[in-house]
Design an enzyme around this catalytic site. Structure first.
Site, PDB file in Angstrom:
ATOM      1  N   SER A   1       0.902  -1.270   0.146  1.00 45.00           N
ATOM      2  CA  SER A   1      -0.083  -0.013  -0.073  1.00 45.00           C
ATOM      3  C   SER A   1       1.013   1.303  -0.050  1.00 45.00           C
ATOM      4  O   SER A   1       1.793   1.571  -0.936  1.00 45.00           O
ATOM      5  CB  SER A   1      -0.991  -0.098   1.129  1.00 45.00           C
TER       6      SER A   1
ATOM      7  N   ASP B   1     -10.066  -4.116  -4.809  1.00 45.74           N
ATOM      8  CA  ASP B   1      -9.119  -2.966  -4.146  1.00 45.74           C
ATOM      9  C   ASP B   1      -9.359  -1.736  -4.815  1.00 45.74           C
ATOM     10  O   ASP B   1      -9.139  -1.613  -6.062  1.00 45.74           O
ATOM     11  CB  ASP B   1      -7.759  -3.418  -4.122  1.00 45.74           C
TER      12      ASP B   1
ATOM     13  N   HIS C   1      -8.301  -4.765  -0.356  1.00 48.56           N
ATOM     14  CA  HIS C   1      -7.030  -4.040  -0.079  1.00 48.56           C
ATOM     15  C   HIS C   1      -6.905  -4.591   1.388  1.00 48.56           C
ATOM     16  O   HIS C   1      -7.715  -4.919   2.248  1.00 48.56           O
ATOM     17  CB  HIS C   1      -7.309  -2.633   0.111  1.00 48.56           C
TER      18      HIS C   1
END
Length: 322
Positions: free
Chosen positions: A165, A261, A291
């Site tokens: 991320s 995501d 995610h």
């Protein structure tokens, strides 16, 4: 549309999302957004499964201003004092949360799966330390590991970078910084559902941000405003690497994205731009997951598969490196 998205989830992912949605509550008036985010992100710890035993866990300090904490995990492998390959890792958390505790368990698993030492850099967080503090800390962490490889028991010619991320974005930026500054470079980059463009205007952001309030586009924009307060700076390559005019001469990349995501499209766009620039890219989209799934190995099978894929990729890259 929403029913269709739930139908596309793996059964274990659907169970996690339903539980998150059932426990979601509106924050009280005047709540501290940063503290709520940090406390909420720590809930992922319990989804990672039990903590695996590794050979050693060592705490180090990268001498900088201010000093940067770094935690080194060494795997349980037979290496006969041979210097280990290493992955310098940058945690996720939206640039304002995350740290040693949130990523301890997945990185223990990855250390054993890859046979690598994993160096987790505890970079400075926003809003206390906005851009470019985080990428500068991550760059300094990588350079320190390479420069001190011998005393750390690491092979300096077999050092990769990676992150998930926000940490995936930081890994991309560190690769750009190494190239631009003619500094020691990693031999591979591991990007797990990375941020790559702080504009967050892709289709997947508008289609998928409803799955959990903590991952909404509104929340993400609030985090970005804290990380890079100057809107013009958000278009710079070290803030939004997807906007870099030149992605040539960067290390091979493994890019992992998740089908459901909000950050999926920007990660996959970056994979294509790297390919267009001549970079060797391996991309895997994991179907039916969300995610953050990479940190949920205790409850989502695809997380365990993704960690195994990263481990195998690192073994391949490090075996082929000189």
């Amino acid at each position: 549309m929403r029913e269709d998205i739930f139908a596309r989830m793996t059964a274990d992912t659907r169970a996690v999302v339903q539980k998150m949605q059932a426990h979601a509550v509106s924050p009280p008036p005047n709540a501290d957004f940063v503290q709520l985010t940090r406390d909420g992100y720590r809930q992922v710890i319990g989804l990672a499964g039990d903590a695996q035993e590794v050979e050693t866990v060592e705490d180090h300090t990268v001498p900088s201003t201010p000093a940067i904490p770094l935690r080194l995990y060494k795997p349980r492998v037979e290496y006969n004092d041979t210097p280990l390959p290493a992955l310098v890792y940058f945690h996720g958390g939206g640039f304002i949360s995350g740290g040693f505790d949130t990523h301890d368990r997945p990185l223990r698993v990855l250390a054993n799966a890859s046979g690598c030492a994993i160096a987790l850099v505890d970079y400075r967080l926003a809003p206390e330390s906005p851009f470019p503090a985080a990428p500068e800390d991550c760059f300094a962490g990588l350079q320190w590991v390479i420069e001190h490889a011998q005393e750390l028991g690491i092979n300096p010619s077999k050092v990769s970078v990676g992150g998930d991320s926000a940490g995936g974005l930081l890994a991309t930026v560190v690769c750009l910084m190494c190239r631009d500054r003619n500094a020691s470079r990693p031999i591979a980059q591991i990007l797990i559902y990375p941020d790559t463009d702080l504009a967050i205007n892709t289709r997947s952001w508008y289609e998928l941000d409803f799955l959990h309030p903590a991952q909404s586009r509104e929340n993400k924009l609030s985090q970005i405003a804290m990380y890079v307060p100057n809107q013009a700076e958000r278009e710079q390559p070290y803030a939004s690497p997807l906007r870099a005019p030149n992605l040539s001469n960067l290390p091979p990349a493994l890019i992992i994205t998740a089908e459901l995501d909000p950050q999926r499209d920007e990660g996959e766009a970056y994979a294509q731009q790297l390919r267009d620039a001549g970079c060797l890219v391996t991309h895997t989209r994991y179907p039916g997951v969300i995610h953050g799934f990479y940190q949920m190995g205790g409850v989502i099978a695809s997380a365990r598969a993704a960690i195994a894929e990263v481990g195998a990729y690192l073994q391949l890259r490090h075996t082929g490196a000189s």
